[in-house]
Motif scaffolding. Structure first.
Motif, PDB file in Angstrom:
ATOM      1  N   ALA A 267       0.822  -1.217   0.000  1.00 13.58           N
ATOM      2  CA  ALA A 267       0.000   0.000   0.000  1.00 13.58           C
ATOM      3  C   ALA A 267       0.852   1.262   0.000  1.00 13.58           C
ATOM      4  O   ALA A 267       0.543   2.236  -0.699  1.00 13.58           O
ATOM      5  N   ALA A 268       1.922   1.265   0.793  1.00 12.11           N
ATOM      6  CA  ALA A 268       2.776   2.451   0.856  1.00 12.11           C
ATOM      7  C   ALA A 268       3.497   2.688  -0.467  1.00 12.11           C
ATOM      8  O   ALA A 268       3.646   3.837  -0.910  1.00 12.11           O
ATOM      9  N   GLU A 269       3.912   1.624  -1.123  1.00 17.64           N
ATOM     10  CA  GLU A 269       4.607   1.775  -2.399  1.00 17.64           C
ATOM     11  C   GLU A 269       3.648   2.207  -3.504  1.00 17.64           C
ATOM     12  O   GLU A 269       4.019   3.002  -4.379  1.00 17.64           O
ATOM     13  N   ARG A 270       2.435   1.696  -3.468  1.00 20.47           N
ATOM     14  CA  ARG A 270       1.439   2.164  -4.449  1.00 20.47           C
ATOM     15  C   ARG A 270       1.163   3.651  -4.239  1.00 20.47           C
ATOM     16  O   ARG A 270       1.063   4.421  -5.201  1.00 20.47           O
ATOM     17  N   ARG A 271       1.054   4.046  -2.995  1.00 23.22           N
ATOM     18  CA  ARG A 271       0.794   5.457  -2.692  1.00 23.22           C
ATOM     19  C   ARG A 271       1.928   6.331  -3.205  1.00 23.22           C
ATOM     20  O   ARG A 271       1.698   7.401  -3.796  1.00 23.22           O
ATOM     21  N   GLN A 272       3.167   5.891  -3.015  1.00 20.81           N
ATOM     22  CA  GLN A 272       4.305   6.704  -3.443  1.00 20.81           C
ATOM     23  C   GLN A 272       4.345   6.828  -4.965  1.00 20.81           C
ATOM     24  O   GLN A 272       4.635   7.900  -5.505  1.00 20.81           O
ATOM     25  N   LEU A 273       4.056   5.739  -5.679  1.00 15.80           N
ATOM     26  CA  LEU A 273       4.016   5.826  -7.136  1.00 15.80           C
ATOM     27  C   LEU A 273       2.896   6.758  -7.572  1.00 15.80           C
ATOM     28  O   LEU A 273       3.075   7.562  -8.500  1.00 15.80           O
ATOM     29  N   ALA A 274       1.750   6.670  -6.918  1.00 13.23           N
ATOM     30  CA  ALA A 274       0.644   7.577  -7.246  1.00 13.23           C
ATOM     31  C   ALA A 274       1.052   9.026  -7.036  1.00 13.23           C
ATOM     32  O   ALA A 274       0.719   9.905  -7.848  1.00 13.23           O
ATOM     33  N   ILE A 275       1.788   9.303  -5.979  1.00  9.80           N
ATOM     34  CA  ILE A 275       2.252  10.670  -5.713  1.00  9.80           C
ATOM     35  C   ILE A 275       3.111  11.174  -6.870  1.00  9.80           C
ATOM     36  O   ILE A 275       2.937  12.292  -7.360  1.00  9.80           O
ATOM     37  N   HIS A 276       4.038  10.355  -7.334  1.00  3.20           N
ATOM     38  CA  HIS A 276       4.943  10.799  -8.399  1.00  3.20           C
ATOM     39  C   HIS A 276       4.206  10.986  -9.725  1.00  3.20           C
ATOM     40  O   HIS A 276       4.473  11.951 -10.457  1.00  3.20           O
ATOM     41  N   LEU A 277       3.283  10.088 -10.049  1.00  5.89           N
ATOM     42  CA  LEU A 277       2.540  10.233 -11.293  1.00  5.89           C
ATOM     43  C   LEU A 277       1.627  11.458 -11.250  1.00  5.89           C
ATOM     44  O   LEU A 277       1.535  12.215 -12.231  1.00  5.89           O
ATOM     45  N   VAL A 278       0.971  11.671 -10.121  1.00  8.02           N
ATOM     46  CA  VAL A 278       0.085  12.829  -9.996  1.00  8.02           C
ATOM     47  C   VAL A 278       0.892  14.126  -9.989  1.00  8.02           C
ATOM     48  O   VAL A 278       0.443  15.145 -10.529  1.00  8.02           O
ATOM     49  N   GLN A 279       2.097  14.107  -9.424  1.00  7.19           N
ATOM     50  CA  GLN A 279       2.946  15.296  -9.485  1.00  7.19           C
ATOM     51  C   GLN A 279       3.237  15.674 -10.931  1.00  7.19           C
ATOM     52  O   GLN A 279       3.195  16.856 -11.307  1.00  7.19           O
ATOM     53  N   TYR A 280       3.506  14.686 -11.759  1.00  9.07           N
ATOM     54  CA  TYR A 280       3.701  14.928 -13.192  1.00  9.07           C
ATOM     55  C   TYR A 280       2.442  15.560 -13.786  1.00  9.07           C
ATOM     56  O   TYR A 280       2.504  16.521 -14.563  1.00  9.07           O
ATOM     57  N   GLY A 281       1.287  15.029 -13.412  1.00  6.46           N
ATOM     58  CA  GLY A 281       0.034  15.576 -13.913  1.00  6.46           C
ATOM     59  C   GLY A 281      -0.205  17.007 -13.478  1.00  6.46           C
ATOM     60  O   GLY A 281      -0.701  17.834 -14.261  1.00  6.46           O
ATOM     61  N   ILE A 282       0.122  17.334 -12.241  1.00  5.11           N
ATOM     62  CA  ILE A 282      -0.021  18.709 -11.748  1.00  5.11           C
ATOM     63  C   ILE A 282       0.837  19.661 -12.561  1.00  5.11           C
ATOM     64  O   ILE A 282       0.416  20.764 -12.935  1.00  5.11           O
ATOM     65  N   ASP A 283       2.067  19.251 -12.857  1.00  6.20           N
ATOM     66  CA  ASP A 283       2.963  20.090 -13.660  1.00  6.20           C
ATOM     67  C   ASP A 283       2.429  20.253 -15.085  1.00  6.20           C
ATOM     68  O   ASP A 283       2.454  21.361 -15.650  1.00  6.20           O
ATOM     69  N   LEU A 284       1.958  19.163 -15.692  1.00  2.73           N
ATOM     70  CA  LEU A 284       1.410  19.242 -17.046  1.00  2.73           C
ATOM     71  C   LEU A 284       0.177  20.136 -17.096  1.00  2.73           C
ATOM     72  O   LEU A 284       0.012  20.935 -18.033  1.00  2.73           O
ATOM     73  N   ASP A 285      -0.678  20.005 -16.105  1.00  2.00           N
ATOM     74  CA  ASP A 285      -1.905  20.797 -16.079  1.00  2.00           C
ATOM     75  C   ASP A 285      -1.598  22.293 -16.060  1.00  2.00           C
ATOM     76  O   ASP A 285      -2.228  23.077 -16.787  1.00  2.00           O
ATOM     77  N   ALA A 286      -0.616  22.695 -15.275  1.00  2.00           N
ATOM     78  CA  ALA A 286      -0.238  24.111 -15.222  1.00  2.00           C
ATOM     79  C   ALA A 286       0.317  24.577 -16.559  1.00  2.00           C
ATOM     80  O   ALA A 286      -0.016  25.677 -17.041  1.00  2.00           O
ATOM     81  N   ALA A 287       1.166  23.758 -17.184  1.00  2.00           N
ATOM     82  CA  ALA A 287       1.763  24.153 -18.458  1.00  2.00           C
ATOM     83  C   ALA A 287       0.711  24.239 -19.561  1.00  2.00           C
ATOM     84  O   ALA A 287       0.780  25.117 -20.429  1.00  2.00           O
ATOM     85  N   MET A 288      -0.271  23.336 -19.525  1.00  2.00           N
ATOM     86  CA  MET A 288      -1.308  23.397 -20.548  1.00  2.00           C
ATOM     87  C   MET A 288      -2.187  24.627 -20.377  1.00  2.00           C
ATOM     88  O   MET A 288      -2.669  25.200 -21.367  1.00  2.00           O
ATOM     89  N   GLN A 289      -2.378  25.081 -19.148  1.00  2.00           N
ATOM     90  CA  GLN A 289      -3.089  26.335 -18.944  1.00  2.00           C
ATOM     91  C   GLN A 289      -2.278  27.518 -19.466  1.00  2.00           C
ATOM     92  O   GLN A 289      -2.836  28.581 -19.748  1.00  2.00           O
ATOM     93  N   GLY A 290      -0.968  27.309 -19.612  1.00  2.00           N
ATOM     94  CA  GLY A 290      -0.096  28.347 -20.138  1.00  2.00           C
ATOM     95  C   GLY A 290       0.168  28.223 -21.625  1.00  2.00           C
ATOM     96  O   GLY A 290       1.055  28.907 -22.150  1.00  2.00           O
ATOM     97  N   GLY A 291      -0.561  27.346 -22.331  1.00  2.00           N
ATOM     98  CA  GLY A 291      -0.445  27.268 -23.780  1.00  2.00           C
ATOM     99  C   GLY A 291       0.155  25.992 -24.327  1.00  2.00           C
ATOM    100  O   GLY A 291       0.261  25.828 -25.541  1.00  2.00           O
ATOM    101  N   LEU A 292       0.549  25.060 -23.464  1.00  5.15           N
ATOM    102  CA  LEU A 292       1.134  23.805 -23.946  1.00  5.15           C
ATOM    103  C   LEU A 292       0.064  22.941 -24.596  1.00  5.15           C
ATOM    104  O   LEU A 292      -1.081  22.888 -24.135  1.00  5.15           O
ATOM    105  N   HIS A 293       0.421  22.281 -25.679  1.00  2.00           N
ATOM    106  CA  HIS A 293      -0.443  21.283 -26.284  1.00  2.00           C
ATOM    107  C   HIS A 293       0.425  20.140 -26.792  1.00  2.00           C
ATOM    108  O   HIS A 293       1.648  20.228 -26.820  1.00  2.00           O
TER     109      HIS A 293
END
Length: 529
Positions: free
Chosen positions: A303-329
C-alpha cells in the motif's frame, strides 16, 4: 507534423530499462546548519541511487550519497506566534548534484515527492536570497529559470532549440513567495537531449502543513502555485487486479518519476530539454512508460509503495496541467507527443479535481496526439491511423518518400503513413496506444475524463487484425486516381492489409501481459463520479 527522417531514439539508462525500448530505421542534501535530519516524505525511503540525502550536523554543505533515514526528529522548539513545531533551517540545499546556496538560514523542508521548499526568514523582508546555484550558469549551459512561463522558449541550454539567455536571472537573486526555481545541469555530446538532470526549489510564503511532507510540490510552471494535499488522493478508486509474474516493482517505477518531468515545450523540440536522468527524451517511450506505470498502479501491491508511485505520477500531472493552462499542447507529431493525456486524466481522477478533469475533457480537438492521430475514416467507417495533412502532402510522401510520414489517408479508407502498418504507426505509437487503451478499460472512470473511444476501438483492431488497407478504390501513386487494374490487387497497399498485427516497438512486456490477462475481463459498462 513530423518532418524527421527517422523515429529512432537510443534507449535510456534508468530503471525504465525494464520496459523494452527499440528504434526503427536506424539528493537531496539539506546542508549548512539544518536543525535536524529531515524525514523522507511518505513511507518509502529513497534508494541509494536516488541521488538524495538529508543531513543536519554541519554548517558546511555535505555530499553524502547515502539515502536518508526515516526520522521524525524535526526541531522540538515551538513558535511563540503559531504554537507549531518550527521547521528545519537551511543555508543551502542540494538535490541531484545541484546546490542552492542562501545568504542565511531559512525555514525549509521537503514535499511528498522529495523536492525542497524554502520560506522567508524573520527579517528577510519576505524574500529568500539565493547567492549561488551550482553548477554555475556559463552563459550557454547549466541554465535556470524562475516560474517558467513560455512553451516556446527556455533558459536551460543553448544546444536545445528555443534557448533564450534572457530568461536566466542574475545572481544573487531575491526570490519572492510563490516562485519555482528550476535549475538544469547540461549534458555534452548527446544527440537527443541537452540536459542531464534538473531540480526544482519552491519558495513559499511560509512553511506548509506538516512541513510539506503531506503536500504535492506546486507546479513549477507559471505563477499560480496551488498546494494540493496528498490526503486528497482517492486511492480507493484504483482497481486491485491480481499480480502477474515478473512485474516491474513499484519502487523502481517510483524512482523513474521521482525527478521533475521537465515537459513544458512545444513540438518535437521539447525532447531536447527532457533531462536524461529524469525522463526519456522521446514521446513514444514517455507514453509506454506512463501507461505501464498506470497499469502497475492498478495491480495489487504494498500500500505504501502504491501510494508513493501515485504521488509521483500525480505530481507529473499537476505540472502538465499548469503548463497546458499556459499554452502547452500535444498535437500529433509522429511518435513525439503522446502519453500525457493518460497522466492528466489519472491525476484529475485521483485528486478528485473537477476543474482539472474539465480541462482535460474540454480541450479543443487536436490538443492531444491520441485524439489528433486517430479518426473514423469516412470511406471505411473504421478507426484509422494518421495525422492531419492535405491531400498534396499525403501524395508527396507516397510518391517521393519526402515530407511527413504519418499523414492520414485523405479519403478515409486506409491507415495513413508512408506504408500502412510501418513507420510511425508500427514503431512509435501502436504499443503505447494499446497500453493506454487497456488502462482506460481496467479503470473505466478514466473514460469519463478521456471521453473518446477511438483509442479503444483502434487498439482492439490493431491487436486482432493489424494494419487496415482494404477495401480501397484508389491506385498507388495515382494522386487520387481510381484503381481499375486488379493485376496487383485493388488499392494502394493491398498486401499490407493485416500486416504487423499486435506488433510494434517502444513496448512493454508487462503491458502486453496485462492485456493478455485482463482485456477480456474488461467491461464497457461504467458510471462516472
Amino acid at each position: 507534423m513530423t518532418q524527421h527522417s527517422s523515429p529512432s531514439n537510443p534507449p535510456g539508462s534508468s530503471a525504465r530499462a525494464w520496459i523494452a525500448r527499440a528504434a526503427l530505421l536506424s539528493a537531496l542534501t539539506v546542508a549548512a546548519g539544518c536543525g535536524s535530519p529531515l524525514a523522507l516524505p511518505g513511507s518509502v525511503a529513497a534508494s541509494a541511487n536516488s541521488g538524495t540525502v538529508a543531513t543536519a550536523t554541519s554548517t558546511t554543505a555535505g555530499n553524502d550519497d547515502r539515502a536518508p533515514a526515516d526520522t521524525d526528529s524535526h526541531d522540538a522548539g515551538q513558535s511563540a506566534a503559531s504554537g507549531r513545531a518550527q521547521s528545519s533551517q537551511c543555508s543551502s540545499v542540494q538535490q541531484y548534484g545541484i546546490t542552492f546556496a542562501f545568504d542565511r538560514q531559512y525555514p525549509c523542508g521537503r514535499f511528498a515527492n522529495g523536492d525542497y521548499w524554502v520560506a522567508p526568514a524573520q527579517g528577510s523582508l519576505g524574500k529568500v536570497k539565493i547567492v549561488s546555484i551550482s553548477p554555475d550558469f556559463s552563459g550557454d549551459h547549466n541554465g535556470f529559470e524562475v516560474n517558467p512561463s513560455r512553451v516556446d522558449r527556455h533558459g536551460f541550454d543553448d544546444n536545445a532549440v528555443g534557448y533564450d539567455a534572457t530568461l536566466v536571472p542574475t545572481l544573487p537573486y531575491s526570490a519572492a513567495a510563490n516562485q519555482s526555481i528550476v535549475k538544469a545541469i547540461s549534458l555534452a555530446d548527446d544527440d537527443k537531449t541537452a540536459l542531464d538532470t534538473a531540480a526544482v526549489l519552491t519558495v513559499l510564503a511560509a512553511a506548509p502543513p506538516d512541513d510539506g511532507s503531506n503536500s504535492f510540490r506546486p507546479p513549477y510552471f507559471g505563477r499560480n502555485k496551488p498546494l494540493y494535499s496528498v490526503d486528497r488522493l482517492r486511492l480507493d478508486r484504483l482497481p486491485a487486479y491480481a499480480a502477474l509474474p515478473d512485474m516491474p516493482s513499484l519502487s523502481a517505477l517510483s524512482e523513474d518519476y521521482a525527478r521533475v518531468q521537465l515537459d513544458h515545450q512545444l513540438g518535437w523540440m521539447a525532447d531536447q530539454i527532457h533531462p536524461k536522468q529524469n525522463m526519456p527524451d522521446y514521446g513514444a517511450q514517455i507514453a509506454i512508460d506512463a501507461a505501464a506505470a498506470s497499469l502497475r498502479l492498478m495491480v495489487q501491491g504494498d500500500a505504501a509503495e502504491r501510494r508513493q508511485l501515485a504521488i509521483h505520477l500525480v505530481q507529473y500531472g499537476i505540472d502538465l496541467d499548469a503548463a497546458m493552462q499556459g499554452g502547452l499542447h500535444f498535437h500529433a507529431d509522429g511518435g513525439h507527443r503522446h502519453g500525457r493525456k493518460l497522466i492528466l486524466a489519472l491525476s484529475a481522477l485521483l485528486l478528485d479535481d473537477p476543474a482539472m478533469a474539465a480541462r482535460v475533457r474540454d480541450f479543443q480537438q487536436g490538443t492531444f496526439q491520441e485524439d489528433d492521430q486517430l479518426y473514423v475514416g469516412a470511406g471505411s467507417g473504421t478507426v484509422l491511423f494518421g495525422s492531419q495533412c492535405s491531400a498534396a502532402e499525403y501524395w508527396e510522401n507516397q510518391n517521393t518518400g519526402n515530407g511527413s510520414r504519418d499523414c492520414r489517408d485523405p479519403y478515409g479508407y486506409i491507415d495513413g503513413g508512408q506504408i500502412p502498418g510501418d513507420y510511425y504507426q508500427l514503431c512509435c505509437t501502436a504499443k503505447g496506444y494499446k497500453a493506454a487503451a487497456l488502462a482506460l478499460r481496467l479503470m473505466p472512470q478514466l473514460r469519463c475524463i478521456w471521453t473518446d473511444d477511438r483509442i479503444l476501438r483502434y487498439a482492439d483492431r490493431w491487436v486482432q487484425h493489424g494494419a487496415w488497407t482494404q477495401p480501397d478504390p484508389y491506385q498507388p501513386r495515382g494522386n487520387g486516381a481510381r484503381d481499375n487494374n486488379p493485376a496487383d490487387g485493388i488499392g494502394r497497399w493491398p498486401r499490407q492489409h493485416g500486416a504487423a498485427r499486435d506488433d510494434g516497438y517502444y513496448g512493454s512486456d508487462f503491458a502486453d501481459a496485462m492485456w493478455t490477462a485482463y482485456r477480456a475481463q474488461a467491461s464497457d459498462t461504467y458510471s462516472c463520479p
